[in-house]
Design a protein around this motif. Structure first.
Motif, mmCIF file in Angstrom:
data_model
loop_
_atom_site.group_PDB
_atom_site.id
_atom_site.type_symbol
_atom_site.label_atom_id
_atom_site.label_comp_id
_atom_site.label_asym_id
_atom_site.label_seq_id
_atom_site.Cartn_x
_atom_site.Cartn_y
_atom_site.Cartn_z
ATOM 1 N N GLU A 85 0.856 -1.183 0.000
ATOM 2 C CA GLU A 85 0.000 0.000 0.000
ATOM 3 C C GLU A 85 0.891 1.231 0.000
ATOM 4 O O GLU A 85 1.970 1.231 0.609
ATOM 5 C CB GLU A 85 -0.860 -0.032 1.266
ATOM 6 N N PHE A 86 0.452 2.282 -0.685
ATOM 7 C CA PHE A 86 1.201 3.538 -0.721
ATOM 8 C C PHE A 86 0.290 4.645 -0.222
ATOM 9 O O PHE A 86 -0.801 4.850 -0.762
ATOM 10 C CB PHE A 86 1.699 3.831 -2.141
ATOM 11 N N ILE A 87 0.727 5.343 0.807
ATOM 12 C CA ILE A 87 -0.067 6.398 1.433
ATOM 13 C C ILE A 87 0.636 7.719 1.118
ATOM 14 O O ILE A 87 1.663 8.047 1.717
ATOM 15 C CB ILE A 87 -0.186 6.159 2.948
ATOM 16 N N TYR A 88 0.056 8.461 0.172
ATOM 17 C CA TYR A 88 0.699 9.676 -0.343
ATOM 18 C C TYR A 88 0.234 10.942 0.354
ATOM 19 O O TYR A 88 -0.951 11.108 0.629
ATOM 20 C CB TYR A 88 0.396 9.832 -1.834
ATOM 21 N N VAL A 134 6.390 12.563 2.279
ATOM 22 C CA VAL A 134 5.930 12.480 0.896
ATOM 23 C C VAL A 134 5.029 11.261 0.747
ATOM 24 O O VAL A 134 3.911 11.352 0.263
ATOM 25 C CB VAL A 134 7.121 12.413 -0.090
ATOM 26 N N VAL A 135 5.509 10.107 1.202
ATOM 27 C CA VAL A 135 4.746 8.865 1.055
ATOM 28 C C VAL A 135 5.217 7.847 2.092
ATOM 29 O O VAL A 135 6.363 7.875 2.528
ATOM 30 C CB VAL A 135 4.900 8.291 -0.392
ATOM 31 N N ILE A 136 4.293 6.977 2.467
ATOM 32 C CA ILE A 136 4.625 5.791 3.264
ATOM 33 C C ILE A 136 4.362 4.588 2.373
ATOM 34 O O ILE A 136 3.285 4.449 1.793
ATOM 35 C CB ILE A 136 3.757 5.683 4.531
ATOM 36 N N SER A 137 5.369 3.747 2.250
ATOM 37 C CA SER A 137 5.221 2.481 1.533
ATOM 38 C C SER A 137 5.009 1.407 2.589
ATOM 39 O O SER A 137 5.902 1.131 3.396
ATOM 40 C CB SER A 137 6.483 2.198 0.714
ATOM 41 N N ARG A 138 3.793 0.846 2.632
ATOM 42 C CA ARG A 138 3.432 -0.123 3.670
ATOM 43 C C ARG A 138 3.410 -1.529 3.066
ATOM 44 O O ARG A 138 2.723 -1.788 2.085
ATOM 45 C CB ARG A 138 2.066 0.216 4.241
ATOM 46 N N THR A 139 4.162 -2.415 3.685
ATOM 47 C CA THR A 139 4.244 -3.811 3.248
ATOM 48 C C THR A 139 3.680 -4.691 4.346
ATOM 49 O O THR A 139 4.056 -4.562 5.508
ATOM 50 C CB THR A 139 5.709 -4.200 2.983
ATOM 51 N N ASN A 140 2.773 -5.576 3.965
ATOM 52 C CA ASN A 140 2.182 -6.524 4.904
ATOM 53 C C ASN A 140 2.711 -7.904 4.533
ATOM 54 O O ASN A 140 2.464 -8.391 3.430
ATOM 55 C CB ASN A 140 0.659 -6.468 4.824
ATOM 56 N N ILE A 141 3.444 -8.508 5.454
ATOM 57 C CA ILE A 141 4.073 -9.810 5.236
ATOM 58 C C ILE A 141 3.294 -10.882 5.999
ATOM 59 O O ILE A 141 2.965 -10.701 7.171
ATOM 60 C CB ILE A 141 5.530 -9.798 5.750
ATOM 61 N N ILE A 142 3.035 -11.973 5.321
ATOM 62 C CA ILE A 142 2.441 -13.145 5.965
ATOM 63 C C ILE A 142 3.594 -14.006 6.463
ATOM 64 O O ILE A 142 4.511 -14.332 5.703
ATOM 65 C CB ILE A 142 1.566 -13.951 4.979
ATOM 66 N N TYR A 143 3.567 -14.320 7.741
ATOM 67 C CA TYR A 143 4.612 -15.179 8.323
ATOM 68 C C TYR A 143 4.009 -16.572 8.487
ATOM 69 O O TYR A 143 3.179 -16.816 9.365
ATOM 70 C CB TYR A 143 5.087 -14.596 9.664
ATOM 71 N N ARG A 144 4.390 -17.443 7.598
ATOM 72 C CA ARG A 144 3.789 -18.789 7.544
ATOM 73 C C ARG A 144 4.173 -19.646 8.745
ATOM 74 O O ARG A 144 5.269 -19.547 9.272
ATOM 75 C CB ARG A 144 4.198 -19.494 6.256
ATOM 76 N N ALA A 145 3.236 -20.486 9.131
ATOM 77 C CA ALA A 145 3.484 -21.420 10.243
ATOM 78 C C ALA A 145 4.519 -22.440 9.827
ATOM 79 O O ALA A 145 4.710 -22.746 8.633
ATOM 80 C CB ALA A 145 2.182 -22.122 10.625
ATOM 81 N N LEU A 146 5.225 -22.965 10.795
ATOM 82 C CA LEU A 146 6.172 -24.046 10.522
ATOM 83 C C LEU A 146 5.414 -25.252 10.005
ATOM 84 O O LEU A 146 4.352 -25.603 10.520
ATOM 85 C CB LEU A 146 6.944 -24.427 11.789
ATOM 86 N N ALA A 147 5.969 -25.879 8.999
ATOM 87 C CA ALA A 147 5.342 -27.091 8.475
ATOM 88 C C ALA A 147 5.463 -28.210 9.501
ATOM 89 O O ALA A 147 6.514 -28.373 10.116
ATOM 90 C CB ALA A 147 6.006 -27.505 7.171
ATOM 91 N N ASN A 148 4.375 -28.929 9.696
ATOM 92 C CA ASN A 148 4.402 -30.058 10.634
ATOM 93 C C ASN A 148 5.131 -31.200 9.961
ATOM 94 O O ASN A 148 4.791 -31.608 8.855
ATOM 95 C CB ASN A 148 2.987 -30.522 10.991
ATOM 96 N N SER A 149 6.163 -31.687 10.610
ATOM 97 C CA SER A 149 6.896 -32.824 10.041
ATOM 98 C C SER A 149 6.284 -34.108 10.573
ATOM 99 O O SER A 149 6.026 -34.258 11.752
ATOM 100 C CB SER A 149 8.388 -32.739 10.399
ATOM 101 N N LYS A 150 6.032 -35.026 9.658
ATOM 102 C CA LYS A 150 5.441 -36.324 10.025
ATOM 103 C C LYS A 150 6.483 -37.400 9.830
ATOM 104 O O LYS A 150 7.043 -37.558 8.765
ATOM 105 C CB LYS A 150 4.198 -36.599 9.183
ATOM 106 N N ALA A 151 6.757 -38.127 10.893
ATOM 107 C CA ALA A 151 7.785 -39.164 10.828
ATOM 108 C C ALA A 151 7.197 -40.491 10.453
ATOM 109 O O ALA A 151 6.083 -40.808 10.584
ATOM 110 C CB ALA A 151 8.494 -39.265 12.160
#
Length: 151
Positions: A85-88, A134-151
């Motif tokens: 998003e850019f907030i000018y 002048v502007v705010i450059s807003r970045t929204n990051i998705i932080y993914r969950a750790l994958a469940n390891s199946k043994a």
């Protein structure tokens, strides 16, 4: 490490980006936008802007060009770009010297269809030589969950 509120307020280094006509032209060409406000000096001078301005999404190139980010204690392989998003306050113009700094402004969680999802919001404030925003450059990051390891 999972996201937590202690990340809010972390900042990256300050850097300066000098906006040149060629930067604006190259960016407009790269995104396929032929708007004469971005490339035609005579047209742009006769407009309400009085000169060449940058396309609205131009700040993404400023951040990418700088190489300046925040050194976060996170697993970068779990990060996925979610929104931009850019907030000018005013248009970016050729000749601007933008003083930029990235900052973590929010960390939050939402329930997704497969469980909780974490989000990290980072703002890059870009100010002119007078310290005016002048502007705010807003970045929204998705932080993914750790994958469940199946043994």
């Amino acid at each position: 490490m999972e996201l937590d509120q202690r990340l809010i307020g972390l900042t990256g280094p300050h850097y300066v980006f000098e906006v040149e006509k060629r930067h604006i032209r190259q960016f407009a060409e790269a995104i396929g936008d032929p708007n004469p406000l971005y490339v035609d000096e005579a047209f742009a001078k006769s407009s309400i802007y009085g000169g060449i301005i940058a396309p609205p999404s131009f700040p993404v190139a400023i951040g990418a060009d700088s190489g300046q980010g925040i050194n976060l204690p996170l697993d970068y392989s779990r990060m996925l770009h979610g929104e931009q998003e850019f907030i000018y306050q005013r248009p970016i113009r050729s000749g601007d010297r933008l003083h930029c700094q990235m900052k973590v402004t929010n960390v939050y969680e939402k329930e997704g269809k497969n469980g909780p999802m974490q989000f990290l919001v980072m703002d890059t404030e870009m100010k002119d030589e007078n310290g005016e925003l002048v502007v705010i450059s807003r970045t929204n990051i998705i932080y993914r969950a750790l994958a469940n390891s199946k043994a």
